[in-house]
Scaffold this motif. Structure first.
Motif: not given
Length: 229
Positions: A193-221
């Motif tokens: 949920e967006l209200g969950t505390a999870l401090p993150m930073m993403l600088e202007p012009g920067a790139v972040g990466v998301l994927s999945y664990e264990h080749h499993n679409v139900d395990e986003p990471a």
């Protein structure tokens, strides 16, 4: 040691380069502020290091781009990909309001301190300070409304990435947008949920990466580190 998740599709989060309001810290939603000269240089630098054949963001592996309609995001796309790459991507990108910046409403153009001071004057936030992730924005969007539109994009991404978890088809995705909305997207990606505390930073012009664990679409990471080799 072999990479147990090699070939797994990825989602790249690209924040637009610096603007004058980025420098001052003003909340920039619908206001169509252009990139500064330095902002363009930030994106060009990221492009030179990260974008191209054999690099982290390989245009040949991209199946879809979602781009905010704001000028600063569209210009970032132009700087991130050269003309040859853009030609190959011209049928793969979608300019969508679903990935626009958070609608700040009354808070557009203000600083955090000004927002909190104004709310206090109106008798709000008597027990704690304003937090956009919990409280949303007056005359703007709530966290629930932001989540709803981001979840639509996530659903689309998982639908076409899901069948290719072992790299059977090149289905990487790129999102080009804004600081708050991309961090919100990252939270929703892993089911927070967006209200969950999870401090993150993403600088202007920067790139972040998301994927999945264990080749499993139900395990986003989050993909915290990439092998450059």
């Amino acid at each position: 040691m072999p990479d147990k998740d090699a070939g797994t599709p990825r989602v790249f989060l690209v924040r637009h380069g610096e603007t004058e309001w980025t420098i001052s810290g003003r909340y920039t939603g619908r206001s169509d502020i252009p990139l500064t000269t330095n902002g363009e240089a930030q994106v060009s630098s990221s492009a030179a290091k990260l974008v191209g054949a054999g690099k982290i963001i390989n245009p040949a592996r991209i199946a879809q781009l979602f781009i905010s309609p704001r000028t600063r995001a569209r210009r970032t796309y132009e700087l991130l990909f050269d003309e040859a790459a853009q030609k190959g991507l011209e049928t793969k990108y979608e300019i969508t309001e679903d990935i626009r910046e958070w609608e700040y409403g009354t808070y557009e153009g203000l600083l955090t301190a000004q927002i909190r001071s104004g709310r206090k004057e109106r008798g709000l936030d008597t027990e704690r300070s304003w937090n956009i992730w919990l409280d949303g924005c007056e005359n703007g969007e709530t966290a629930a409304e932001v989540s709803e539109r981001l979840d639509r994009i996530i659903k689309k991404i998982r639908k076409f990435q899901g069948p290719y978890m072992y790299g059977e088809k090149e289905v990487d995705v790129v999102l080009i947008a804004h600081g708050h909305i991309l961090r919100a997207f990252a939270k929703r990606w892993i089911g927070f949920e967006l209200g969950t505390a999870l401090p993150m930073m993403l600088e202007p012009g920067a790139v972040g990466v998301l994927s999945y664990e264990h080749h499993n679409v139900d395990e986003p990471a989050f993909l915290l580190g990439l092998n450059m080799g």
